[in-house]
Design a protein around this motif. Structure first.
Motif, short mmCIF file in Angstrom:
data_model
loop_
_atom_site.label_atom_id
_atom_site.label_comp_id
_atom_site.label_asym_id
_atom_site.label_seq_id
_atom_site.Cartn_x
_atom_site.Cartn_y
_atom_site.Cartn_z
N GLU A 1 1.05 -13.50 -13.99
CA GLU A 1 1.70 -13.66 -15.23
C GLU A 1 3.37 -13.35 -14.80
O GLU A 1 3.54 -13.31 -13.60
N ALA A 2 4.27 -13.48 -15.87
CA ALA A 2 5.62 -13.88 -15.54
C ALA A 2 6.22 -12.09 -14.87
O ALA A 2 5.48 -11.14 -15.47
N TYR A 3 6.94 -12.30 -14.04
CA TYR A 3 7.42 -11.13 -13.44
C TYR A 3 8.78 -10.76 -14.04
O TYR A 3 9.52 -11.78 -13.92
N ASP A 4 9.07 -9.63 -14.29
CA ASP A 4 10.39 -9.35 -14.84
C ASP A 4 11.26 -8.98 -13.64
O ASP A 4 11.40 -7.95 -13.24
N TYR A 5 12.06 -9.87 -13.13
CA TYR A 5 13.00 -9.89 -12.09
C TYR A 5 14.13 -9.05 -12.51
O TYR A 5 14.87 -8.48 -11.53
N LEU B 1 7.65 -10.46 -3.26
CA LEU B 1 6.60 -10.22 -4.19
C LEU B 1 5.47 -11.25 -3.97
O LEU B 1 5.56 -12.41 -3.46
N SER B 2 4.30 -10.84 -4.16
CA SER B 2 2.97 -11.69 -3.54
C SER B 2 2.85 -12.47 -5.10
O SER B 2 3.48 -12.44 -5.92
N MET B 3 1.53 -13.07 -4.92
CA MET B 3 1.00 -13.94 -6.19
C MET B 3 1.11 -13.26 -7.33
O MET B 3 0.37 -12.02 -7.41
N ALA C 1 0.66 -1.10 -0.11
CA ALA C 1 -0.02 -0.07 -0.13
C ALA C 1 0.88 1.35 -0.15
O ALA C 1 0.31 2.27 -0.49
N PHE C 2 2.04 1.07 0.44
CA PHE C 2 3.15 2.27 0.67
C PHE C 2 4.04 2.27 -0.39
O PHE C 2 5.16 2.86 -0.53
N ALA C 3 4.08 1.28 -1.39
CA ALA C 3 5.21 0.84 -2.20
C ALA C 3 5.76 1.97 -3.08
O ALA C 3 7.03 2.38 -3.17
N ILE D 1 10.37 -4.51 2.04
CA ILE D 1 9.21 -3.87 1.24
C ILE D 1 8.37 -5.16 0.49
O ILE D 1 9.01 -5.83 0.03
N SER D 2 7.12 -4.67 0.32
CA SER D 2 6.42 -5.96 -0.23
C SER D 2 5.57 -5.19 -1.46
O SER D 2 5.33 -3.95 -1.17
N LEU D 3 5.83 -5.96 -2.33
CA LEU D 3 5.45 -5.24 -4.05
C LEU D 3 4.32 -6.33 -4.48
O LEU D 3 4.26 -7.62 -4.13
N LEU D 4 3.07 -5.44 -5.04
CA LEU D 4 2.27 -6.25 -5.85
C LEU D 4 2.55 -6.59 -6.99
O LEU D 4 3.56 -6.15 -7.46
N PRO D 5 1.95 -7.60 -7.70
CA PRO D 5 2.58 -8.13 -9.20
C PRO D 5 2.84 -7.20 -10.08
O PRO D 5 3.55 -7.22 -10.90
N HIS D 6 1.69 -6.25 -10.25
CA HIS D 6 1.82 -5.25 -11.06
C HIS D 6 2.91 -4.21 -10.96
O HIS D 6 3.09 -3.15 -11.70
N GLU D 7 3.61 -4.01 -9.73
CA GLU D 7 4.46 -3.19 -9.49
C GLU D 7 5.81 -3.55 -10.05
O GLU D 7 6.28 -4.58 -9.59
#
Length: 498
Positions: free
Chosen positions: A350-354, A345-347, A297-299, A318-324
């Motif tokens: 789609e593929a995430y660009d690490y 990173l949460s669920m 929520a604060f990312a 820090i926690s990030l949502l998949p779209h971030e």
């Protein structure tokens, strides 16, 4: 000649028993004499050093400890402390036994001299009678008490909501309180606590104005923790709290605003509902923040503004949502003092660009430890076909401080493997690399249950595929001066369906 013994003869068995008894009496008298020679304060101190159950037993067998038991300072009441964990019966029946024991103990206690009160009732108890709790608190909370912990049944189980009697904290009784922990109750304070240094509220009903008033009148406060406090909408930390060092806020579902004005805060831990847009202001104290944990929520706030408003930051979780995604636009400045970085990173759908993590590493030149929890992918995205593209991609990246890297939930996502290889090739200071193909939680060798953290069958299968990728693509890239540790699913606790 046969010798005979008269009843008074020292050689007779009766005389020997009498002599032995007299000798024992002399020893007891001598022992008691030594104990009696100790001052009352010393006796109380010795008694106070005993665990509560041992102190209670000692008061039953020794008159010397009986009087000090009425002033025993550390009262801890729980199923575990009183040996009722394996007691037969339902939760409510065991709770009533616990209440009976507490009642009996407190009837024999004067309430004077209590330093610590910890009252922990069974969390699944459905029929709490608040009059019992009131009576216990009225007996134990007296002048001189320093620590109060009241842990009551969960709201979801208990039919009665408990209203903490704040009047007990007024006057002399509240002047010495340093630690206060309350759970599953209503707390409507009428005054602050001048010596309070630690306040922990969990599942407590308290309004914005009530909390603000209490904080403004508790000027010695150093640690504030608010967990599941559902009535708080706007949390304002007053500037008067000059000693406040840490703030922890976890899942207060109605919270919309966090405004800190305390100037010397150094540890901030904020996890809130990701569905709510929370406004955050660290205020003038942000320059003192050394450790920070923020949820998704604060990312965007954290990535865009932290380098400039928290220049002294040393540890960031820090926690990030998949779209971030982390990009150079999201990290415009430098975390010049950041040494510890933990990104979760949460669920992902789609593929995430690490590889976007490289921008964050570039922004942290002093970083020494990097921990990444990869996204839990709901489907098999990014599977490897043929050779990896990292062999041809030559994005510039170098780092000279990073020593420890850990990746949990390591999977066969191509960009994650590429990120790992890039760090191996261009981080000259790297000493240890840990690739954990499990969930990164407890193992059977260290858990109380003797079992590893559960993994579904498909997760075990994906972990085995990741192990193959590690052997093929990553191990050949590991320099001789880097220690590689690969964590795989326990063969005893996890079985694949292959």
């Amino acid at each position: 000649m046969t010798s005979t013994h008269t009843p008074g003869d020292p050689g007779s068995s009766a005389a020997r028993r009498k002599s032995s008894s007299c000798q024992q009496d002399d020893e007891d008298t001598s022992s008691n004499s030594h104990l009696n020679s100790l001052s009352e304060d010393v006796m109380h101190h010795i008694h106070a050093l005993m665990p509560m159950r041992d102190a209670a037993r000692a008061s039953c067998v020794s008159r010397l400890f009986l009087s000090s038991w009425r002033h025993y300072p550390n009262l801890t009441f729980s199923m575990k402390e009183l040996g009722l964990i394996r007691q037969e019966g339902t939760e409510d029946e065991r709770a009533l036994i616990l209440i009976s024991i507490i009642d009996r103990i407190l009837r024999n206690h004067s309430g004077i001299g209590v330093k610590t009160l910890k009252l922990q009732l069974p969390r699944n108890w459905k029929t709490l009678d608040s009059c019992y709790v009131d009576r216990f608190l009225e007996t134990a909370i007296a002048p001189g008490i320093q620590e109060i912990t009241v842990m009551l049944p969960w709201h979801s189980y208990c039919k009665t909501e408990y209203n903490f009697p704040c009047s007990l904290l007024s006057g002399e009784s509240g002047e010495s309180i340093r630690f206060l922990t309350l759970t599953n109750s209503s707390f409507r304070p009428m005054a602050g606590l001048g010596c309070l240094t630690r306040l922990h509220l969990r599942s407590v009903r308290i309004g914005d104005d009530e909390l603000g008033f209490f904080l403004s009148n508790s000027l010695a406060l150093r640690h504030l923790q608010l967990i599941y406090c559902g009535e708080i909408i706007c949390l304002k930390i007053p500037s008067l709290l000059l000693h406040l060092r840490s703030l922890e806020v976890f899942e207060c579902k109605m919270l919309q605003v966090i405004e800190n004005n305390a100037p010397n805060i150094s540890i901030v831990d904020l996890v809130v509902n990701d569905q709510v847009d929370v406004s955050l202001s660290l205020g003038y104290g942000s320059s003192q923040v050394k450790k920070l944990r923020i949820s998704s929520a604060f990312a965007s706030y954290g990535l865009c503004k932290l380098p400039s408003i928290a220049p002294g930051l040393e540890a960031l979780n820090i926690s990030l949502l998949p779209h971030e995604r982390v990009s150079t636009e999201m990290v415009p400045g430098k975390f010049h003092h950041l040494k510890f970085l933990n990104i979760s990173l949460s669920m992902a759908l789609e593929a995430y660009d690490y590889l976007c993590m490289l921008d964050f590493l570039d922004a942290s030149p002093a970083l020494e430890t990097f921990i990444l929890w990869s996204a839990r992918i709901s489907k098999s995205y990014g599977r490897i076909d043929g050779e990896l593209s990292h062999l041809t991609r030559m994005q510039e990246f170098h780092h000279g401080s990073l020593r420890n890297v850990t990746i949990h939930r390591f999977c066969i996502a191509e960009s994650l493997i590429e990120l790992t290889c890039r760090m191996l090739q261009h981080v000259s200071s790297l000493e240890r690399l840990t690739l954990d193909t499990t969930h990164g939680y407890y193992r059977c060798s260290s858990s109380r249950s003797g079992r590893c953290f559960p993994m579904e069958t498909f997760a075990v299968r994906e972990a085995q595929e990741a192990l193959v990728a590690i052997r093929k693509y990553i191990k050949p890239q590991v320099p001789c001066n880097v220690e590689l540790t690969v964590v795989e699913p326990c063969s005893f606790c996890h079985v694949s369906d292959n």
